[in-house]
Write an enzyme that holds these catalytic residues in place. Structure first.
Site, PDB file in Angstrom:
ATOM      1  N   GLN A  33       0.854  -1.199   0.000  1.00 30.16           N
ATOM      2  CA  GLN A  33       0.000   0.000   0.000  1.00 30.16           C
ATOM      3  C   GLN A  33       0.885   1.242   0.000  1.00 30.16           C
ATOM      4  O   GLN A  33       0.388   2.354  -0.070  1.00 30.16           O
ATOM      5  CB  GLN A  33      -0.871   0.007   1.262  1.00 30.16           C
ATOM      6  CG  GLN A  33      -1.822  -1.164   1.339  1.00 30.16           C
ATOM      7  CD  GLN A  33      -2.405  -1.312   2.741  1.00 30.16           C
ATOM      8  OE1 GLN A  33      -3.421  -0.705   3.082  1.00 30.16           O
ATOM      9  NE2 GLN A  33      -1.765  -2.107   3.579  1.00 30.16           N
TER      10      GLN A  33
ATOM     11  N   VAL B  72       3.641   4.102  -1.094  1.00 26.83           N
ATOM     12  CA  VAL B  72       3.892   4.830  -2.348  1.00 26.83           C
ATOM     13  C   VAL B  72       5.367   5.228  -2.466  1.00 26.83           C
ATOM     14  O   VAL B  72       5.746   5.942  -3.385  1.00 26.83           O
ATOM     15  CB  VAL B  72       2.988   6.084  -2.434  1.00 26.83           C
ATOM     16  CG1 VAL B  72       1.523   5.685  -2.508  1.00 26.83           C
ATOM     17  CG2 VAL B  72       3.218   7.043  -1.265  1.00 26.83           C
ATOM     18  N   ASP B  73       6.207   4.726  -1.513  1.00 30.32           N
ATOM     19  CA  ASP B  73       7.578   5.234  -1.415  1.00 30.32           C
ATOM     20  C   ASP B  73       8.604   4.493  -2.272  1.00 30.32           C
ATOM     21  O   ASP B  73       9.755   4.901  -2.351  1.00 30.32           O
ATOM     22  CB  ASP B  73       8.033   5.230   0.064  1.00 30.32           C
ATOM     23  CG  ASP B  73       7.891   3.843   0.723  1.00 30.32           C
ATOM     24  OD1 ASP B  73       8.076   2.815   0.043  1.00 30.32           O
ATOM     25  OD2 ASP B  73       7.602   3.799   1.940  1.00 30.32           O
TER      26      ASP B  73
ATOM     27  N   HIS C 245      -1.588   1.324  -4.233  1.00 28.78           N
ATOM     28  CA  HIS C 245      -1.975   2.738  -4.114  1.00 28.78           C
ATOM     29  C   HIS C 245      -1.109   3.651  -4.970  1.00 28.78           C
ATOM     30  O   HIS C 245      -0.972   4.832  -4.658  1.00 28.78           O
ATOM     31  CB  HIS C 245      -1.926   3.165  -2.639  1.00 28.78           C
ATOM     32  CG  HIS C 245      -2.967   2.482  -1.795  1.00 28.78           C
ATOM     33  ND1 HIS C 245      -2.950   2.447  -0.431  1.00 28.78           N
ATOM     34  CD2 HIS C 245      -4.096   1.791  -2.159  1.00 28.78           C
ATOM     35  CE1 HIS C 245      -4.007   1.774   0.027  1.00 28.78           C
ATOM     36  NE2 HIS C 245      -4.706   1.353  -1.005  1.00 28.78           N
TER      37      HIS C 245
ATOM     38  N   CYS D 153      -6.087  14.758 -18.943  1.00 34.65           N
ATOM     39  CA  CYS D 153      -5.870  13.822 -20.059  1.00 34.65           C
ATOM     40  C   CYS D 153      -5.122  12.559 -19.612  1.00 34.65           C
ATOM     41  O   CYS D 153      -4.959  11.635 -20.395  1.00 34.65           O
ATOM     42  CB  CYS D 153      -5.156  14.511 -21.224  1.00 34.65           C
ATOM     43  SG  CYS D 153      -3.412  14.842 -20.932  1.00 34.65           S
TER      44      CYS D 153
ATOM     45  N   CYS E 207       0.232  20.441 -17.614  1.00 33.69           N
ATOM     46  CA  CYS E 207       0.417  19.370 -18.591  1.00 33.69           C
ATOM     47  C   CYS E 207       0.856  19.973 -19.929  1.00 33.69           C
ATOM     48  O   CYS E 207       0.277  20.968 -20.384  1.00 33.69           O
ATOM     49  CB  CYS E 207      -0.912  18.629 -18.754  1.00 33.69           C
ATOM     50  SG  CYS E 207      -0.895  17.394 -20.056  1.00 33.69           S
TER      51      CYS E 207
ATOM     52  N   GLY F 272       2.950  -4.428   9.028  1.00 32.47           N
ATOM     53  CA  GLY F 272       2.956  -2.966   9.185  1.00 32.47           C
ATOM     54  C   GLY F 272       1.760  -2.267   8.583  1.00 32.47           C
ATOM     55  O   GLY F 272       1.891  -1.164   8.071  1.00 32.47           O
ATOM     56  N   THR F 273       0.618  -2.923   8.646  1.00 26.41           N
ATOM     57  CA  THR F 273      -0.603  -2.253   8.181  1.00 26.41           C
ATOM     58  C   THR F 273      -1.694  -2.354   9.239  1.00 26.41           C
ATOM     59  O   THR F 273      -1.825  -3.401   9.898  1.00 26.41           O
ATOM     60  CB  THR F 273      -1.093  -2.814   6.826  1.00 26.41           C
ATOM     61  OG1 THR F 273      -2.345  -2.178   6.495  1.00 26.41           O
ATOM     62  CG2 THR F 273      -1.285  -4.318   6.816  1.00 26.41           C
TER      63      THR F 273
HETATM   64  P1  OAD Z   1      -1.492   2.857   8.982  1.00 25.64           P
HETATM   65  O1  OAD Z   1      -0.832   4.101   9.448  1.00 25.64           O
HETATM   66  O2  OAD Z   1      -2.968   2.804   8.994  1.00 25.64           O
HETATM   67  O3  OAD Z   1      -0.959   1.618   9.834  1.00 25.64           O
HETATM   68  C1  OAD Z   1       0.412   1.435  10.055  1.00 25.64           C
HETATM   69  C2  OAD Z   1       0.567   0.207  10.936  1.00 25.64           C
HETATM   70  O4  OAD Z   1       1.960  -0.050  11.071  1.00 25.64           O
HETATM   71  C3  OAD Z   1       0.019   0.369  12.353  1.00 25.64           C
HETATM   72  O5  OAD Z   1      -0.869  -0.711  12.622  1.00 25.64           O
HETATM   73  C4  OAD Z   1       1.260   0.300  13.264  1.00 25.64           C
HETATM   74  O6  OAD Z   1       1.018  -0.367  14.485  1.00 25.64           O
HETATM   75  C5  OAD Z   1       2.226  -0.486  12.397  1.00 25.64           C
HETATM   76  N1  OAD Z   1       3.646  -0.212  12.648  1.00 25.64           N
HETATM   77  C6  OAD Z   1       4.236   0.932  13.068  1.00 25.64           C
HETATM   78  N2  OAD Z   1       5.569   0.784  13.112  1.00 25.64           N
HETATM   79  C7  OAD Z   1       5.846  -0.490  12.733  1.00 25.64           C
HETATM   80  C8  OAD Z   1       7.046  -1.247  12.565  1.00 25.64           C
HETATM   81  N3  OAD Z   1       8.250  -0.724  12.808  1.00 25.64           N
HETATM   82  N4  OAD Z   1       6.931  -2.530  12.124  1.00 25.64           N
HETATM   83  C9  OAD Z   1       5.716  -3.081  11.866  1.00 25.64           C
HETATM   84  N5  OAD Z   1       4.561  -2.401  12.003  1.00 25.64           N
HETATM   85  C10 OAD Z   1       4.613  -1.138  12.429  1.00 25.64           C
HETATM   86  O7  OAD Z   1      -0.898   2.561   7.511  1.00 25.64           O
HETATM   87  P2  OAD Z   1      -1.493   1.629   6.378  1.00 25.64           P
HETATM   88  O8  OAD Z   1      -2.152   0.440   6.961  1.00 25.64           O
HETATM   89  O9  OAD Z   1      -0.404   1.424   5.396  1.00 25.64           O
HETATM   90  O10 OAD Z   1      -3.747   5.181   1.625  1.00 25.64           O
HETATM   91  O11 OAD Z   1      -2.582   2.586   5.751  1.00 25.64           O
HETATM   92  C11 OAD Z   1      -3.272   2.161   4.615  1.00 25.64           C
HETATM   93  C12 OAD Z   1      -3.563   3.327   3.716  1.00 25.64           C
HETATM   94  O12 OAD Z   1      -4.173   4.381   4.458  1.00 25.64           O
HETATM   95  C13 OAD Z   1      -2.330   3.989   3.113  1.00 25.64           C
HETATM   96  O13 OAD Z   1      -1.836   3.325   1.975  1.00 25.64           O
HETATM   97  C14 OAD Z   1      -2.858   5.350   2.758  1.00 25.64           C
HETATM   98  C15 OAD Z   1      -3.623   5.648   4.005  1.00 25.64           C
HETATM   99  O14 OAD Z   1      -4.683   6.542   3.880  1.00 25.64           O
HETATM  100  C16 OAD Z   1      -3.763   6.081   0.648  1.00 25.64           C
HETATM  101  O15 OAD Z   1      -3.086   7.081   0.671  1.00 25.64           O
HETATM  102  C17 OAD Z   1      -4.685   5.720  -0.461  1.00 25.64           C
END
Ligand code: OAD
Length: 246
Positions: free
Chosen positions: A99, A101-102, A117, A128, A146, A186-187
């Protein structure tokens, strides 16, 4: 042996899926979204990550993405990214579904990557849709125009309310269905459709592993929950796997 069931499942696997989120890049100095000090605690997603927000205030949105681009440009993959690249070298049937974008998975050497994403490096025309490949000046306060239709250029990330890039989710869903082992790393597993993937994987019989220092709504369904930082635990898992299969 520590993680013995996981190592056995990995060594016998034919498909491995790895869903990653902002947490895997946290140890590279890139802020997450939903942690107490995360981006969405300080900034408003409706203002900064939606087409409506961009149309209302393109300068604010462009400036915010330049701020993030600068941080990302100065960051490097961490031990967690490198361990996943090694996992793919050991088990070439591994796919990273991110997910993020880096582009740090690509920088660390992973090859099979699905970007759900989009990414913050590329840009395209809001009207366009043609790619904009000119150099981006991070200090520029308003979006460039553009060269085909003079409309505004936007980052090639997925905003709230937008569809994922064509075909990418379908490929990710297929991997989830086929996976013998599926990682959620990490999500927060709160953003859909990405958050369906670990559920689908589990439903189709994968051994589900979650790596996250904090519990999520997925934790009760994980076959193995590892409450640790990905940069700490992934190198250990990959090292154990390497010893097992070499
Ligand atoms: P979140 O910020 O929602 O969740 C990050 C998770 O990483 C949390 O559950 C933390 O506990 C965990 N975390 C923090 N440090 C960590 C580490 N060192 N090792 C492992 N886990 C760790 O981020 P995402 O789930 O990626 O979307 O968020 C999903 C989407 O929401 C993103 O892609 C973005 C955002 O809005 C868009 O921009 C479309």
């Amino acid at each position: 042996m520590k993680y013995d069931i996981l190592i056995e499942k990995l060594s016998l696997s034919r498909t491995v899926g790895v869903l990653t989120g902002a947490g895997i890049s946290a140890e590279s100095g890139i802020a997450t979204f939903r942690d107490p000090d995360g981006l969405w605690a300080k900034f408003n997603p409706a203002e900064l990550a939606s087409m409506d927000g961009f149309l209302r205030n393109p300068e604010l949105v462009w400036d915010w993405y330049n701020y993030r681009r600068k941080i990302i440009a100065e960051s490097k993959p961490n031990a967690g990214h490198y361990a996943l690249a090694t996992l793919e070298r050991l088990l070439p049937h591994t796919t990273i579904i991110t997910q993020n974008v880096d582009r740090l998975h690509a920088s660390s050497g992973s090859k099979n990557i699905l970007e759900l994403h989009g990414n913050i490096i590329e840009n395209h025309c809001v009207r366009c849709k043609k790619p904009h490949t000119d150099h981006i000046d991070f200090e520029e306060k308003s979006p460039p125009k553009c060269s085909y239709c003079s409309s505004k250029i936007r980052p090639s990330v997925v905003w709230f309310g937008e569809n994922l890039p064509k075909g990418i989710f379908e490929q990710a869903d297929m991997i989830a269905r086929q996976s013998d082992v599926f990682f959620s790393i990490g999500t927060s597993a709160e953003v859909y459709p990405a958050a369906y993937l670990p559920q689908t994987a589990k439903q189709y019989g994968a051994f589900l592993v979650e790596i996250n220092p904090t519990h999520t709504s997925l934790t009760p369904f994980a076959d193995l929950y590892i409450p640790a930082k990905s940069g700490d635990v992934l190198p250990e898992i990959v090292e154990l796997l390497e010893k097992e299969i070499r």
